[in-house]
Design a protein around this motif. Structure first.
Motif, mmCIF file in Angstrom:
data_model
loop_
_atom_site.group_PDB
_atom_site.id
_atom_site.type_symbol
_atom_site.label_atom_id
_atom_site.label_comp_id
_atom_site.label_asym_id
_atom_site.label_seq_id
_atom_site.Cartn_x
_atom_site.Cartn_y
_atom_site.Cartn_z
ATOM 1 N N ALA A 194 -39.670 -26.775 -29.689
ATOM 2 C CA ALA A 194 -38.998 -25.963 -28.671
ATOM 3 C C ALA A 194 -38.925 -26.724 -27.343
ATOM 4 O O ALA A 194 -37.879 -26.715 -26.682
ATOM 5 C CB ALA A 194 -39.721 -24.630 -28.486
ATOM 6 N N PHE A 195 -40.027 -27.382 -26.949
ATOM 7 C CA PHE A 195 -39.990 -28.168 -25.710
ATOM 8 C C PHE A 195 -39.005 -29.331 -25.832
ATOM 9 O O PHE A 195 -38.305 -29.663 -24.870
ATOM 10 C CB PHE A 195 -41.377 -28.708 -25.343
ATOM 11 C CG PHE A 195 -42.233 -27.723 -24.602
ATOM 12 C CD1 PHE A 195 -41.802 -27.148 -23.422
ATOM 13 C CD2 PHE A 195 -43.484 -27.371 -25.075
ATOM 14 C CE1 PHE A 195 -42.579 -26.241 -22.726
ATOM 15 C CE2 PHE A 195 -44.280 -26.467 -24.394
ATOM 16 C CZ PHE A 195 -43.822 -25.899 -23.221
ATOM 17 N N LEU A 196 -38.937 -29.944 -27.011
ATOM 18 C CA LEU A 196 -37.996 -31.041 -27.222
ATOM 19 C C LEU A 196 -36.555 -30.543 -27.094
ATOM 20 O O LEU A 196 -35.722 -31.183 -26.440
ATOM 21 C CB LEU A 196 -38.230 -31.680 -28.591
ATOM 22 C CG LEU A 196 -37.318 -32.849 -28.934
ATOM 23 C CD1 LEU A 196 -37.507 -33.999 -27.951
ATOM 24 C CD2 LEU A 196 -37.589 -33.322 -30.353
ATOM 25 N N ALA A 197 -36.265 -29.389 -27.702
ATOM 26 C CA ALA A 197 -34.920 -28.816 -27.587
ATOM 27 C C ALA A 197 -34.591 -28.496 -26.129
ATOM 28 O O ALA A 197 -33.483 -28.784 -25.656
ATOM 29 C CB ALA A 197 -34.809 -27.561 -28.448
ATOM 30 N N MET A 198 -35.559 -27.925 -25.421
ATOM 31 C CA MET A 198 -35.334 -27.632 -24.002
ATOM 32 C C MET A 198 -35.048 -28.917 -23.227
ATOM 33 O O MET A 198 -34.135 -28.959 -22.393
ATOM 34 C CB MET A 198 -36.556 -26.918 -23.408
ATOM 35 C CG MET A 198 -36.751 -25.511 -23.900
ATOM 36 S SD MET A 198 -38.335 -24.800 -23.402
ATOM 37 C CE MET A 198 -38.161 -24.774 -21.619
ATOM 38 N N ALA A 199 -35.823 -29.964 -23.505
ATOM 39 C CA ALA A 199 -35.634 -31.243 -22.801
ATOM 40 C C ALA A 199 -34.235 -31.799 -23.063
ATOM 41 O O ALA A 199 -33.580 -32.298 -22.139
ATOM 42 C CB ALA A 199 -36.704 -32.243 -23.230
ATOM 43 N N ALA B 284 -33.999 -21.766 -26.367
ATOM 44 C CA ALA B 284 -35.093 -22.619 -26.843
ATOM 45 C C ALA B 284 -36.417 -22.171 -26.239
ATOM 46 O O ALA B 284 -37.453 -22.153 -26.916
ATOM 47 C CB ALA B 284 -34.809 -24.082 -26.494
ATOM 48 N N SER B 285 -36.374 -21.776 -24.983
ATOM 49 C CA SER B 285 -37.574 -21.281 -24.303
ATOM 50 C C SER B 285 -38.077 -19.990 -24.948
ATOM 51 O O SER B 285 -39.279 -19.809 -25.154
ATOM 52 C CB SER B 285 -37.253 -21.049 -22.826
ATOM 53 O OG SER B 285 -38.307 -20.413 -22.172
ATOM 54 N N ALA B 286 -37.166 -19.093 -25.272
ATOM 55 C CA ALA B 286 -37.552 -17.820 -25.896
ATOM 56 C C ALA B 286 -38.155 -18.049 -27.278
ATOM 57 O O ALA B 286 -39.147 -17.415 -27.641
ATOM 58 C CB ALA B 286 -36.344 -16.892 -25.982
ATOM 59 N N ILE C 256 -46.726 -19.916 -20.511
ATOM 60 C CA ILE C 256 -46.429 -19.916 -19.070
ATOM 61 C C ILE C 256 -45.294 -20.891 -18.766
ATOM 62 O O ILE C 256 -44.352 -20.561 -18.030
ATOM 63 C CB ILE C 256 -47.702 -20.254 -18.265
ATOM 64 C CG1 ILE C 256 -48.701 -19.100 -18.356
ATOM 65 C CG2 ILE C 256 -47.360 -20.593 -16.814
ATOM 66 C CD1 ILE C 256 -50.095 -19.432 -17.851
ATOM 67 N N TRP C 257 -45.362 -22.084 -19.352
ATOM 68 C CA TRP C 257 -44.320 -23.085 -19.104
ATOM 69 C C TRP C 257 -42.973 -22.661 -19.695
ATOM 70 O O TRP C 257 -41.925 -22.903 -19.088
ATOM 71 C CB TRP C 257 -44.742 -24.460 -19.618
ATOM 72 C CG TRP C 257 -45.653 -25.140 -18.655
ATOM 73 C CD1 TRP C 257 -47.002 -25.302 -18.762
ATOM 74 C CD2 TRP C 257 -45.279 -25.723 -17.401
ATOM 75 N NE1 TRP C 257 -47.483 -25.956 -17.652
ATOM 76 C CE2 TRP C 257 -46.446 -26.225 -16.807
ATOM 77 C CE3 TRP C 257 -44.067 -25.867 -16.729
ATOM 78 C CZ2 TRP C 257 -46.442 -26.863 -15.559
ATOM 79 C CZ3 TRP C 257 -44.063 -26.505 -15.493
ATOM 80 C CH2 TRP C 257 -45.233 -26.999 -14.923
ATOM 81 N N TYR C 258 -42.985 -22.027 -20.858
ATOM 82 C CA TYR C 258 -41.715 -21.535 -21.414
ATOM 83 C C TYR C 258 -41.070 -20.530 -20.467
ATOM 84 O O TYR C 258 -39.868 -20.581 -20.216
ATOM 85 C CB TYR C 258 -41.917 -20.869 -22.781
ATOM 86 C CG TYR C 258 -42.233 -21.833 -23.900
ATOM 87 C CD1 TYR C 258 -41.431 -22.940 -24.148
ATOM 88 C CD2 TYR C 258 -43.332 -21.622 -24.715
ATOM 89 C CE1 TYR C 258 -41.726 -23.810 -25.173
ATOM 90 C CE2 TYR C 258 -43.627 -22.493 -25.750
ATOM 91 C CZ TYR C 258 -42.827 -23.587 -25.967
ATOM 92 O OH TYR C 258 -43.117 -24.450 -26.983
ATOM 93 N N VAL C 259 -41.864 -19.621 -19.950
ATOM 94 C CA VAL C 259 -41.329 -18.594 -19.048
ATOM 95 C C VAL C 259 -40.808 -19.236 -17.759
ATOM 96 O O VAL C 259 -39.695 -18.941 -17.308
ATOM 97 C CB VAL C 259 -42.395 -17.517 -18.756
ATOM 98 C CG1 VAL C 259 -41.948 -16.584 -17.643
ATOM 99 C CG2 VAL C 259 -42.714 -16.721 -20.020
ATOM 100 N N VAL D 99 -41.985 -17.058 -28.319
ATOM 101 C CA VAL D 99 -42.340 -16.221 -29.469
ATOM 102 C C VAL D 99 -43.405 -16.915 -30.315
ATOM 103 O O VAL D 99 -44.391 -16.298 -30.737
ATOM 104 C CB VAL D 99 -41.089 -15.881 -30.314
ATOM 105 C CG1 VAL D 99 -41.468 -15.302 -31.660
ATOM 106 C CG2 VAL D 99 -40.187 -14.926 -29.546
ATOM 107 N N VAL D 100 -43.237 -18.218 -30.554
ATOM 108 C CA VAL D 100 -44.226 -18.962 -31.330
ATOM 109 C C VAL D 100 -45.566 -18.987 -30.589
ATOM 110 O O VAL D 100 -46.626 -18.789 -31.189
ATOM 111 C CB VAL D 100 -43.735 -20.392 -31.632
ATOM 112 C CG1 VAL D 100 -44.820 -21.200 -32.339
ATOM 113 C CG2 VAL D 100 -42.475 -20.359 -32.475
#
Length: 167
Positions: free
Chosen positions: A48-53, A79-81, A150-153, A85-86
């Protein structure tokens, strides 16, 4: 100059890409230097972080108009959501009572991908409960999945801010 909410879109998205890269770099540092092995849920959070990046970087490189900024912001937010969820599911596993019959997180992701169709491998990875429940790292009293949440949000909200604010 140090007002990130006033930065141009491209600068905000470049910052988002760098933040995701730094988070991934730290995860790899913990894995390869400190010996903290990731569970399948950790791997999905990294994806998810890779997709966000990738979406952050594409938006920063492209420098789109108003519609494009919103599209990139929505892609980052999706991607963040997914990552959130994970992370929430990971936190539930960590803080649920341990089941003595489930003594492992399950087989590794590589084994699952080699042994099962991709949909079933992903399903099995999300069903993991053992090692995923172990807490091997905390900072300020929060576990790693709590920090990733926290970082996703923050990054998802930041992307939406950058994409939808008036210019």
């Amino acid at each position: 100059m140090l007002r990130p909410f006033a930065w141009p879109f491209r600068m905000q998205f470049l910052f988002g890409a760098l933040a995701c890269a730094a988070l991934l770099a730290y995860a790899f540092y913990e894995q390869f230097q400190m010996g903290l092995e990731p569970c399948p849920k950790c791997i999905f959070q990294r994806v998810a972080f890779l997709a966000m990046a990738v979406f952050f970087l594409a938006g920063a490189a492209h420098g789109p108009g108003a519609v494009g900024r919103r599209v990139y912001a929505i892609l980052v937010a999706i991607a963040s959501a997914v990552g959130a969820v994970v992370a929430i599911r990971h936190l539930i596993v960590q803080f649920s009572p341990k089941d003595p019959l489930m003594d492992g997180c399950g087989p590794g992701l590589n084994y699952l991908m080699d042994s099962f169709p991709i949909a079933e491998a992903i399903k099995k990875a999300f069903m993991a409960t053992g090692d995923c429940g172990e807490i091997g790292w905390t900072f300020l009293g929060l576990t790693m999945p709590a920090w990733t949440l926290i970082w996703y949000v923050l990054l998802g909200a930041g992307a939406l801010w950058a994409g939808f604010r008036r210019r």
